[in-house]
Write an enzyme that holds these catalytic residues in place. Structure first.
Site, PDB file in Angstrom:
ATOM      1  N   ASP A 279       2.840  -3.467  -2.504  1.00  0.00           N
ATOM      2  CA  ASP A 279       1.957  -2.239  -2.795  1.00  0.00           C
ATOM      3  C   ASP A 279       2.412  -1.784  -4.292  1.00  0.00           C
ATOM      4  OD1 ASP A 279       0.382   0.185  -2.461  1.00  0.00           O
ATOM      5  OD2 ASP A 279       2.146   1.269  -1.964  1.00  0.00           O
ATOM      6  N   HIS A 280       1.537  -1.122  -4.777  1.00  0.00           N
ATOM      7  CA  HIS A 280       1.759  -0.397  -6.094  1.00  0.00           C
ATOM      8  C   HIS A 280       2.525   0.959  -6.245  1.00  0.00           C
ATOM      9  CE1 HIS A 280      -1.789  -2.842  -7.982  1.00  0.00           C
ATOM     10  NE2 HIS A 280      -0.639  -3.539  -7.897  1.00  0.00           N
ATOM     11  N   TYR A 451      -1.523   3.361  -3.166  1.00  0.00           N
ATOM     12  CA  TYR A 451      -2.817   3.352  -2.175  1.00  0.00           C
ATOM     13  C   TYR A 451      -3.216   1.871  -2.194  1.00  0.00           C
ATOM     14  CZ  TYR A 451      -2.807   8.308  -3.433  1.00  0.00           C
ATOM     15  OH  TYR A 451      -2.465   9.651  -3.620  1.00  0.00           O
ATOM     16  N   HIS A 452      -2.459   0.880  -2.518  1.00  0.00           N
ATOM     17  CA  HIS A 452      -3.058  -0.599  -2.761  1.00  0.00           C
ATOM     18  C   HIS A 452      -2.164  -1.451  -1.884  1.00  0.00           C
ATOM     19  CE1 HIS A 452      -4.497   0.872  -6.992  1.00  0.00           C
ATOM     20  NE2 HIS A 452      -5.176   1.078  -5.857  1.00  0.00           N
ATOM     21  N   PRO A 453      -2.005  -1.369  -0.634  1.00  0.00           N
ATOM     22  CA  PRO A 453      -1.154  -2.194   0.205  1.00  0.00           C
ATOM     23  C   PRO A 453      -1.910  -3.528   0.383  1.00  0.00           C
ATOM     24  CG  PRO A 453      -2.401  -0.639   1.664  1.00  0.00           C
ATOM     25  CD  PRO A 453      -2.425  -0.072   0.222  1.00  0.00           C
TER      26      PRO A 453
END
Length: 512
Positions: A279-280, A451-453
């Protein structure tokens, strides 16, 4: 009563909506798409600047991570879209492809069909077709000032979405005339008129049914009633990097010991289901400003500008500008993204702003840390265990990179352009200087997900990968995964764009 179709798709988000559209384009086949949430009819879905009002609403899965030891033992809020369009109906609409090298890295894991040369054709199809990718209609003056500031700090400014970005840009957005344009808008809605496509809302998938090694359908809970949707040809999971591995585990496909712990009968021992979570992480520094921030977005003048002309603050996607930098000069490619928002976007987007402010900060776009998604119980309606293990790599590279990014932001804050804008420091609290101690505190107190899993059902040519290069779940016939979970590595960008690409590629593979 059971329902039956040739293809059953679980999820209608960035990839699932694409599949529903492409597969139902063949009138000789029937398609059922399952969506756990309702229609995307809430007024805040369409208004770009209002996406945070969807957080912790009935349109949000509203997840929390496990406590994260490296960032103050905090549990991080993870919003995920639970409606038609999935997270594309509540994201920040940033269309950031990533680097060509990111897709070539996928190809090293899963073959040349995933190289940038191959997916670039899909990007051309997407951007010139179903999705509207536009410049922002009413960017804030402070965004222009920030882009001037990064130039004063020594960074170039360029157009967005180059194959190898080398600087900063104003964000291209998934909008049509100032309103959100989701995958549901671009792909799903045009297909709803087809007789061979059925979309079931309020239909939470609880288990993939496997008979003699083949996926034959999906069990669903629809408004408290259990029923089955059967598949003649294939079941395709497009529920995202959290819900897809959860569904596989509930179906008995995963690590044997983990399944035994929860009393789930083992159908296929696939240890990597739920592993490889990436994730980010972002650390937004907050700065007080005198005015012209999105703190004023709900004033009558702005509401009128939006309703009458689709202009003004409400058309903002919040993250109006960004750019890529290296945390160390010896790196071949950037490992950090800096993002700017002309808004008091504090406290994971859940706080209630009280004054004008802007935020900017670093995003760790190529983390070395890896986490996992697992079951909390065998109850299909229970929320899963999400443990991203932020900044946990043993060598400390992720923490060092984030500190370098924060120091770069502190330098940008000292430029002439920013000094004309900033009147004080809002985050971290109780400080008037961004020295290393304050930046360390910001990392501990202000960091949150971007919000980038991805990565929890990674694709690959090796036998340990969850899916093969054609996205077929290893060891189970008639079952594929097509969403962000198949990414073997995270991209230097934002995950909506590559997820749509995965949907397009999956449709090609299935139709061929």
């Amino acid at each position: 009563m059971d329902q039956i179709a040739d293809y059953v798709i679980v999820g209608t988000g960035s990839a699932g909506a694409v599949l529903a559209h492409r597969l139902s384009a063949d009138p000789a086949v029937s398609v059922v798409a399952l969506e756990a949430g309702p229609a995307d009819a809430d007024r805040f879905v369409r208004i770009p600047a209002a996406f945070a009002k969807l957080f912790r609403s009935p349109l949000d899965w509203d997840y929390l991570t496990e406590a994260q030891p490296q960032v103050g033992d905090r549990r991080f809020y993870w919003p995920r879209g639970k409606m038609l369009g999935g997270s594309s109906s509540m994201n920040a609409m940033m269309w950031v492809r990533g680097f060509a090298a990111d897709y070539d890295e996928w190809a090293a894991h899963a073959g040349d069909a995933w190289s940038f040369a191959a997916v670039a054709k899909l990007f051309d199809r997407i951007e010139g077709g179903a999705l509207h990718i536009e410049a922002q209609r009413s960017p804030r003056r402070s965004t222009t000032q920030w882009l001037t500031a990064v130039q004063q700090a020594g960074y170039p400014v360029e157009l967005p979405n180059r194959d190898t970005p080398g600087g900063f840009a104003q964000t291209a957005v998934c909008q049509r005339r100032g309103a959100r344009w989701s995958s549901a808008d671009g792909y799903l809605r045009p297909a709803l008129q087809r007789d061979n496509l059925t979309v079931l809302t309020g239909a939470a998938a609880t288990r993939v049914l496997v008979d003699d090694g083949r996926a034959v359908g999906v069990e669903i809970d629809q408004r408290g009633r259990r029923r089955v949707v059967r598949a003649r040809r294939e079941v395709i999971l497009s529920a995202g990097a959290v819900n897809t591995p959860k569904l596989l585990l509930l179906s008995g496909i995963g690590d044997r010991d983990h399944l035994d712990d929860h009393g789930v009968p083992v159908v296929r021992h696939t240890p990597e289901v739920g592993r490889n979570l990436q994730d980010h992480l972002v650390v937004p520094l907050g700065f007080e400003v005198a005015g012209d921030s999105l703190f004023d977005a709900e004033r009558p003048r702005q509401l009128a500008a939006y309703l009458l002309r689709r202009r003004g603050m409400l058309t903002s996607n919040i993250g109006e500008a960004y750019g890529f930098i290296r945390s160390r000069p010896d790196l071949e490619l950037p490992d950090l993204e800096l993002i700017f928002a002309p808004a008091p976007f504090f406290d994971e987007g859940l706080g209630t702003p009280t004054a004008h402010a802007v935020v900017f900060g670093p995003i760790l776009v190529k983390p070395h840390s890896r986490g996992r998604v697992g079951l909390r119980s065998a109850d299909p309606l229970a929320k899963p265990v999400i443990d991203p293990r932020y900044l946990s790599d043993p060598e400390g590279r992720d923490r060092a990179a984030m500190m370098a990014g924060l120091q770069a932001c502190a330098r940008i804050a000292e430029t002439a352009a920013m000094k004309r804008l900033i009147t004080g420091i809002a985050r971290p609290r109780d400080t008037d200087t961004l020295d290393d101690a304050a930046l360390q505190r910001a990392l501990q107190e202000c960091s949150h997900t971007l919000y980038h899993p991805v990565g929890t059902c990674r694709m690959g040519t090796d036998e340990h990968s969850v899916v093969d290069p054609e996205l077929r779940v290893r060891g189970i016939e008639g079952l594929r995964v097509a969403d962000a979970s198949v990414m073997p590595t995270i991209i230097r960008g934002h995950t909506h764009a590559p997820s749509v690409v995965i949907g397009e590629r999956a449709a090609e593979l299935i139709r061929s």
